[in-house]
Design an enzyme around this catalytic site. Structure first.
Site, PDB file in Angstrom:
ATOM      1  NE  ARG B  58      -2.494  -0.153   3.534  1.00 41.03           N
ATOM      2  CZ  ARG B  58      -3.093  -1.622   3.998  1.00 41.03           C
ATOM      3  NH1 ARG B  58      -3.331  -2.802   3.790  1.00 41.03           N
ATOM      4  NH2 ARG B  58      -2.582  -2.100   5.248  1.00 41.03           N
ATOM      5  CD  GLU B  95      -0.755  -7.070  19.041  1.00 42.67           C
ATOM      6  OE1 GLU B  95      -1.543  -7.027  19.440  1.00 42.67           O
ATOM      7  OE2 GLU B  95      -1.125  -6.416  17.352  1.00 42.67           O
TER       8      GLU B  95
END
Lengths: 170, 170
Positions: B58, B95
């Site tokens: 993106r 994460e």
């Protein structure tokens, strides 16, 4: 401008025997990158289209700037699981195994005139999957453009119902 | 133009509890896409830079058209194994687990002034990895731009040595 000279050819990537056409040297040259996008727009100047469709990731490098310069709609084709809204998924054959591409179902509508853009035409497999996806959503493919064409792989044969334009041929 | 209204918010994607900001509706609007790229260029008008760096996929949708419009060099940051020439690989923490990004070693040189572009600033993890990669190659990061910022994730804190610009805030 001689765009051919901006491409770096790397032997045996990604596997032995492949002569890889590296476009990063072209896009690292701001003038050459701008020129290549303008030329890709120019070869389709006689066509009417309202949407540019391109697959991730290298297709975005050419399709997205073309859409911005021409103020057209840009519709990304992504690998499975990347698009957040309702998608049309399409499975297609690769040399070994299959792959799945997705497009948002509401991104293309009946009556839309679509230009498909990618960096390189090899066997034509990916783009011919994208043609089917556009058609399933009711869009009309009016042209297909690539920066580079590997003519010895005859990818045009798979796409011979369509107008194909390429800027650099090997 | 109100760019905020062009973003589609999709709840619980990719996982439960995440309110996903879908930029495909913005780039599907040719005028809005063009305007967003012009605005992202404009907020850095006072800066000198010669390279725009952006991560796949993106990030390419914003960084690449900016490079083409400004005739700057574009340097892609890619996932492991995608770039054909010699790369600098950089492993960074997510994460859960780690990820590896790569950049061509010859794409950024000492003295280069680099603008980093991505679609969305969340925790800032990816872009702070890219900052380190640019520095390792001798480049100077002069600014970092995002279309969207999730302010509640405080990504700016991780990047507080740098000028950050964002067009849409949540």
């Amino acid at each position: 401008m001689n765009l051919d000279s901006k491409i770096r050819v790397i032997e045996n990537f990604p596997v032995e025997g492949i002569s890889f056409k590296d476009i990063t040297t072209l896009i690292a040259d701001g003038e050459a990158y701008h020129y290549s996008i303008e030329e890709m727009i120019k070869v389709f100047n006689d066509l009417q289209y309202n949407i540019i469709v391109a697959p991730e990731a290298r297709g975005f490098l050419f399709g997205a700037p073309m859409a911005v310069l021409t103020k057209k709609s840009f519709v990304p084709i992504r690998k499975k699981g990347k698009l957040p809204f309702e998608t049309l998924a399409y499975e297609y054959e690769l040399e070994y195994g299959t792959d799945i591409l997705e497009v948002h179902q509401d991104a293309i509508k009946p009556g839309d005139k679509v230009l498909i853009i990618d960096d390189l035409l090899a066997t034509g497999g990916t783009v011919s999957a994208i043609v089917e996806m556009v058609k399933k959503l009711g869009g009309e493919v009016v042209g297909i453009g690539f920066l580079i064409e590997l003519t010895f792989l005859n990818g045009r044969e798979l796409l011979n119902d369509y107008r194909i334009e390429t800027l650099i041929q090997y």
